[in-house]
Design a protein around this motif. Structure first.
Motif, PDB file in Angstrom:
ATOM      1  N   UNK A  88       0.832  -1.211   0.000  1.00 45.92           N
ATOM      2  CA  UNK A  88       0.000   0.000   0.000  1.00 45.92           C
ATOM      3  C   UNK A  88       0.862   1.255   0.000  1.00 45.92           C
ATOM      4  N   UNK A  89       1.882   1.304   0.858  1.00 48.28           N
ATOM      5  CA  UNK A  89       2.711   2.500   0.967  1.00 48.28           C
ATOM      6  C   UNK A  89       3.522   2.758  -0.295  1.00 48.28           C
ATOM      7  N   UNK A  90       4.085   1.723  -0.903  1.00 47.53           N
ATOM      8  CA  UNK A  90       4.883   1.923  -2.111  1.00 47.53           C
ATOM      9  C   UNK A  90       3.992   2.328  -3.284  1.00 47.53           C
ATOM     10  N   UNK A  91       2.789   1.781  -3.333  1.00 51.60           N
ATOM     11  CA  UNK A  91       1.846   2.195  -4.367  1.00 51.60           C
ATOM     12  C   UNK A  91       1.525   3.682  -4.208  1.00 51.60           C
ATOM     13  N   UNK A  92       1.341   4.130  -2.980  1.00 52.03           N
ATOM     14  CA  UNK A  92       1.044   5.542  -2.708  1.00 52.03           C
ATOM     15  C   UNK A  92       2.221   6.445  -3.082  1.00 52.03           C
ATOM     16  N   UNK A  93       3.449   5.992  -2.814  1.00 55.57           N
ATOM     17  CA  UNK A  93       4.622   6.774  -3.210  1.00 55.57           C
ATOM     18  C   UNK A  93       4.594   7.021  -4.709  1.00 55.57           C
ATOM     19  N   UNK A  94       4.330   5.967  -5.471  1.00 55.68           N
ATOM     20  CA  UNK A  94       4.288   6.098  -6.927  1.00 55.68           C
ATOM     21  C   UNK A  94       3.166   7.009  -7.396  1.00 55.68           C
ATOM     22  N   UNK A  95       1.989   6.855  -6.817  1.00 54.16           N
ATOM     23  CA  UNK A  95       0.839   7.661  -7.221  1.00 54.16           C
ATOM     24  C   UNK A  95       1.073   9.144  -6.937  1.00 54.16           C
ATOM     25  N   UNK A  96       1.635   9.457  -5.777  1.00 58.43           N
ATOM     26  CA  UNK A  96       1.889  10.857  -5.422  1.00 58.43           C
ATOM     27  C   UNK A  96       2.981  11.450  -6.309  1.00 58.43           C
ATOM     28  N   UNK A  97       4.061  10.705  -6.506  1.00 56.04           N
ATOM     29  CA  UNK A  97       5.140  11.175  -7.377  1.00 56.04           C
ATOM     30  C   UNK A  97       4.623  11.405  -8.791  1.00 56.04           C
ATOM     31  N   UNK A  98       3.850  10.451  -9.294  1.00 53.35           N
ATOM     32  CA  UNK A  98       3.300  10.580 -10.644  1.00 53.35           C
ATOM     33  C   UNK A  98       2.338  11.745 -10.771  1.00 53.35           C
ATOM     34  N   UNK A  99       1.535  11.975  -9.744  1.00 51.63           N
ATOM     35  CA  UNK A  99       0.591  13.094  -9.751  1.00 51.63           C
ATOM     36  C   UNK A  99       1.318  14.422  -9.909  1.00 51.63           C
ATOM     37  N   UNK A 100       2.362  14.619  -9.112  1.00 55.64           N
ATOM     38  CA  UNK A 100       3.106  15.877  -9.158  1.00 55.64           C
ATOM     39  C   UNK A 100       3.876  16.018 -10.475  1.00 55.64           C
ATOM     40  N   UNK A 101       4.565  14.939 -10.876  1.00 50.57           N
ATOM     41  CA  UNK A 101       5.426  15.007 -12.060  1.00 50.57           C
ATOM     42  C   UNK A 101       4.651  15.123 -13.361  1.00 50.57           C
ATOM     43  N   UNK A 102       3.536  14.403 -13.459  1.00 50.29           N
ATOM     44  CA  UNK A 102       2.867  14.297 -14.753  1.00 50.29           C
ATOM     45  C   UNK A 102       1.526  15.016 -14.844  1.00 50.29           C
ATOM     46  N   UNK A 103       0.769  15.055 -13.769  1.00 44.43           N
ATOM     47  CA  UNK A 103      -0.527  15.734 -13.807  1.00 44.43           C
ATOM     48  C   UNK A 103      -0.412  17.217 -13.506  1.00 44.43           C
ATOM     49  N   UNK A 104       0.582  17.577 -12.686  1.00 44.84           N
ATOM     50  CA  UNK A 104       0.781  18.989 -12.335  1.00 44.84           C
ATOM     51  C   UNK A 104       1.850  19.623 -13.222  1.00 44.84           C
ATOM     52  N   UNK A 105       3.028  18.988 -13.293  1.00 42.97           N
ATOM     53  CA  UNK A 105       4.156  19.599 -14.012  1.00 42.97           C
ATOM     54  C   UNK A 105       4.278  19.162 -15.473  1.00 42.97           C
ATOM     55  N   UNK A 106       3.686  18.024 -15.847  1.00 38.09           N
ATOM     56  CA  UNK A 106       3.749  17.513 -17.229  1.00 38.09           C
ATOM     57  C   UNK A 106       5.196  17.461 -17.742  1.00 38.09           C
ATOM     58  N   UNK A 107       6.062  16.816 -16.978  1.00 42.74           N
ATOM     59  CA  UNK A 107       7.485  16.852 -17.317  1.00 42.74           C
ATOM     60  C   UNK A 107       7.822  16.136 -18.627  1.00 42.74           C
ATOM     61  N   UNK A 108       7.003  15.178 -19.044  1.00 41.16           N
ATOM     62  CA  UNK A 108       7.325  14.493 -20.304  1.00 41.16           C
ATOM     63  C   UNK A 108       7.112  15.394 -21.510  1.00 41.16           C
ATOM     64  N   UNK A 109       6.382  16.480 -21.325  1.00 41.53           N
ATOM     65  CA  UNK A 109       6.113  17.391 -22.436  1.00 41.53           C
ATOM     66  C   UNK A 109       7.138  18.513 -22.535  1.00 41.53           C
ATOM     67  N   UNK A 110       8.016  18.619 -21.547  1.00 36.03           N
ATOM     68  CA  UNK A 110       8.974  19.725 -21.507  1.00 36.03           C
ATOM     69  C   UNK A 110      10.339  19.305 -22.043  1.00 36.03           C
ATOM     70  N   UNK A 111      10.988  20.246 -22.716  1.00 36.04           N
ATOM     71  CA  UNK A 111      12.362  20.025 -23.181  1.00 36.04           C
ATOM     72  C   UNK A 111      13.348  20.896 -22.405  1.00 36.04           C
ATOM     73  N   UNK A 112      12.832  21.627 -21.420  1.00 40.41           N
ATOM     74  CA  UNK A 112      13.665  22.490 -20.580  1.00 40.41           C
ATOM     75  C   UNK A 112      14.302  21.646 -19.470  1.00 40.41           C
ATOM     76  N   UNK A 113      15.593  21.452 -19.561  1.00 42.93           N
ATOM     77  CA  UNK A 113      16.291  20.566 -18.615  1.00 42.93           C
ATOM     78  C   UNK A 113      16.182  21.047 -17.178  1.00 42.93           C
ATOM     79  N   UNK A 114      16.266  22.374 -16.984  1.00 47.16           N
ATOM     80  CA  UNK A 114      16.167  22.914 -15.630  1.00 47.16           C
ATOM     81  C   UNK A 114      14.768  22.702 -15.054  1.00 47.16           C
ATOM     82  N   UNK A 115      13.754  22.869 -15.902  1.00 47.94           N
ATOM     83  CA  UNK A 115      12.368  22.656 -15.468  1.00 47.94           C
ATOM     84  C   UNK A 115      12.153  21.199 -15.078  1.00 47.94           C
ATOM     85  N   UNK A 116      12.647  20.300 -15.918  1.00 49.09           N
ATOM     86  CA  UNK A 116      12.487  18.863 -15.651  1.00 49.09           C
ATOM     87  C   UNK A 116      13.238  18.463 -14.386  1.00 49.09           C
TER      88      UNK A 116
END
Length: 203
Positions: A88-116
């Motif tokens: 349960x805890x490791x699943x939550x770590x992944x979900x929270x990390x993914x939420x911030x990285x991809x739903x909020x910051x959309x890092x896969x869409x950025x080419x700015x290295x500093x932003x990523x």
């Protein structure tokens, strides 16, 4: 066909990262024995759980971490009783990390290295910060309510767990920042990057 190929790639990478979670937790840990046959440990298994979420998104990444680390627990006589908590805890770590990285910051869409770099670190801190708080608290009540341990013993383990979990989080955040930001360009160049967090619009 393209979507099917991406799903196959996601599943393959999920399995690979689950294996890395298992190996890094099982063979690269410093186990600290505790009273009553318990233990806590310093390890880098969480780093690969977070890395999986950055590469694959919260769902697949969280699953990789949950499966890999839970298998590690199930095959260790000291940790086998806490395997459900780990999942349960490791699943939550992944979900929270993914939420911030991809739903909020959309890092896969950025080419700015500093932003990523910035948002990969922020996402890692969010996921691992959750674990620093949740692991000792959940562990404390799990030990008492599920495993029936005395309150004093559960309390001692929770205190030690909070310290080792914090150390693990700091080390894992640094490690993930380095690995992800080195690995990402190589995966892009090889065409192995999984696009996460956006919907492609039809022309």
């Amino acid at each position: 066909m393209e979507r099917r190929n991406e799903t196959v790639m996601k599943l393959a990478q999920t399995a690979l990262l689950a294996a890395l979670c298992y190996v890094s937790f099982t063979f690269l840990q410093i186990k600290i024995p505790m009273p009553g046959g318990d233990a806590t440990s310093i390890h880098i298994g969480n780093a690969f759980c977070v890395l999986a979420a950055l590469l694959l998104g919260g769902g697949y990444g969280g699953l990789a971490g949950a499966v890999g680390m839970t298998i590690g627990d199930l095959l260790d006589p000291v940790y086998v009783t806490v395997a459900p908590k780990t999942f349960v805890l490791k699943l939550c770590i992944g979900l929270i990390t993914g939420l911030v990285a991809h739903r909020i910051a959309h890092i896969t869409e950025s080419t700015d290295k500093k932003y990523v770099l910035k948002w990969s670190v922020i996402a890692s801190i969010a996921g691992l910060g959750f674990n620093v708080i949740a692991d000792p608290i959940v562990g404390y009540f799990y030990k008492m309510w599920v495993l029936g341990q005395p309150q004093e013993m559960a309390s001692v383990l929770a205190k030690w767990s909070s310290m080792t979990t914090f150390v693990n989080a700091v080390v894992s955040t640094i490690l993930v920042a380095l690995i992800y930001n080195v690995l990402r360009p190589a995966l892009n160049k090889a065409g192995l990057t999984v696009h996460v967090g956006s919907v492609k619009k039809a022309a």
